[in-house]
Scaffold this motif. Structure first.
Motif, PDB file in Angstrom:
ATOM      1  N   GLN A   2      76.869 105.447  58.510  1.00  0.00           N
ATOM      2  CA  GLN A   2      75.709 106.055  59.160  1.00  0.00           C
ATOM      3  C   GLN A   2      74.683 106.499  58.112  1.00  0.00           C
ATOM      4  O   GLN A   2      75.036 107.032  57.063  1.00  0.00           O
ATOM      5  CB  GLN A   2      76.167 107.258  59.978  1.00  0.00           C
ATOM      6  CG  GLN A   2      75.083 107.844  60.833  1.00  0.00           C
ATOM      7  CD  GLN A   2      75.628 108.987  61.677  1.00  0.00           C
ATOM      8  OE1 GLN A   2      76.762 109.419  61.498  1.00  0.00           O
ATOM      9  NE2 GLN A   2      74.802 109.475  62.569  1.00  0.00           N
ATOM     10  N   ASN A   3      73.427 106.261  58.445  1.00  0.00           N
ATOM     11  CA  ASN A   3      72.349 106.681  57.553  1.00  0.00           C
ATOM     12  C   ASN A   3      72.154 108.190  57.696  1.00  0.00           C
ATOM     13  O   ASN A   3      71.911 108.692  58.788  1.00  0.00           O
ATOM     14  CB  ASN A   3      71.069 105.917  57.909  1.00  0.00           C
ATOM     15  CG  ASN A   3      69.960 106.179  56.920  1.00  0.00           C
ATOM     16  OD1 ASN A   3      70.085 107.019  56.036  1.00  0.00           O
ATOM     17  ND2 ASN A   3      68.882 105.437  57.061  1.00  0.00           N
ATOM     18  N   LEU A   4      72.240 108.925  56.614  1.00  0.00           N
ATOM     19  CA  LEU A   4      72.131 110.386  56.667  1.00  0.00           C
ATOM     20  C   LEU A   4      70.722 110.866  56.989  1.00  0.00           C
ATOM     21  O   LEU A   4      70.534 111.986  57.460  1.00  0.00           O
ATOM     22  CB  LEU A   4      72.600 110.987  55.344  1.00  0.00           C
ATOM     23  CG  LEU A   4      74.087 110.807  55.026  1.00  0.00           C
ATOM     24  CD1 LEU A   4      74.397 111.403  53.667  1.00  0.00           C
ATOM     25  CD2 LEU A   4      74.942 111.454  56.087  1.00  0.00           C
ATOM     26  N   TYR A   5      69.707 110.051  56.729  1.00  0.00           N
ATOM     27  CA  TYR A   5      68.333 110.459  57.002  1.00  0.00           C
ATOM     28  C   TYR A   5      67.980 110.363  58.477  1.00  0.00           C
ATOM     29  O   TYR A   5      67.050 111.017  58.945  1.00  0.00           O
ATOM     30  CB  TYR A   5      67.359 109.626  56.173  1.00  0.00           C
ATOM     31  CG  TYR A   5      67.475 109.907  54.699  1.00  0.00           C
ATOM     32  CD1 TYR A   5      67.097 111.136  54.188  1.00  0.00           C
ATOM     33  CD2 TYR A   5      67.978 108.955  53.839  1.00  0.00           C
ATOM     34  CE1 TYR A   5      67.220 111.419  52.841  1.00  0.00           C
ATOM     35  CE2 TYR A   5      68.099 109.210  52.492  1.00  0.00           C
ATOM     36  CZ  TYR A   5      67.722 110.445  51.999  1.00  0.00           C
ATOM     37  OH  TYR A   5      67.840 110.719  50.667  1.00  0.00           O
ATOM     38  N   THR A   6      68.696 109.529  59.230  1.00  0.00           N
ATOM     39  CA  THR A   6      68.404 109.375  60.649  1.00  0.00           C
ATOM     40  C   THR A   6      69.465 110.022  61.528  1.00  0.00           C
ATOM     41  O   THR A   6      69.347 109.972  62.745  1.00  0.00           O
ATOM     42  CB  THR A   6      68.286 107.880  61.007  1.00  0.00           C
ATOM     43  OG1 THR A   6      69.521 107.232  60.690  1.00  0.00           O
ATOM     44  CG2 THR A   6      67.135 107.238  60.257  1.00  0.00           C
TER      45      THR A   6
END
Length: 64
Positions: A2-6
């Motif tokens: 999972q992308n931490l920014y989104t």
């Protein structure tokens, strides 16, 4: 992965909801105060314009 920014942050969501709620209440109170000041300004403007123009519209009284 999972992308931490989104990724959704529940703490940020709760904080933004509380801030938006308080900002909405402040915005409502501010708009109500603006409306009260506008009404007061309009009433004063009408009263002052009537005081200025009404003596000019009434005919002069006869002197005896």
């Amino acid at each position: 992965m999972q992308n931490l920014y989104t990724a959704k942050n529940p703490f940020m969501s709760v904080w933004l909801s509380a801030f938006n709620s308080s900002a909405g209440m402040m915005r409502g109170a501010w708009n109500a105060e603006i409306q009260r000041q506008q009404q007061e300004f309009i009433q004063n403007w009408i009263r002052m314009s009537m005081q200025f123009w009404m003596p000019m519209l009434t005919p002069p009284r006869d002197r005896k």
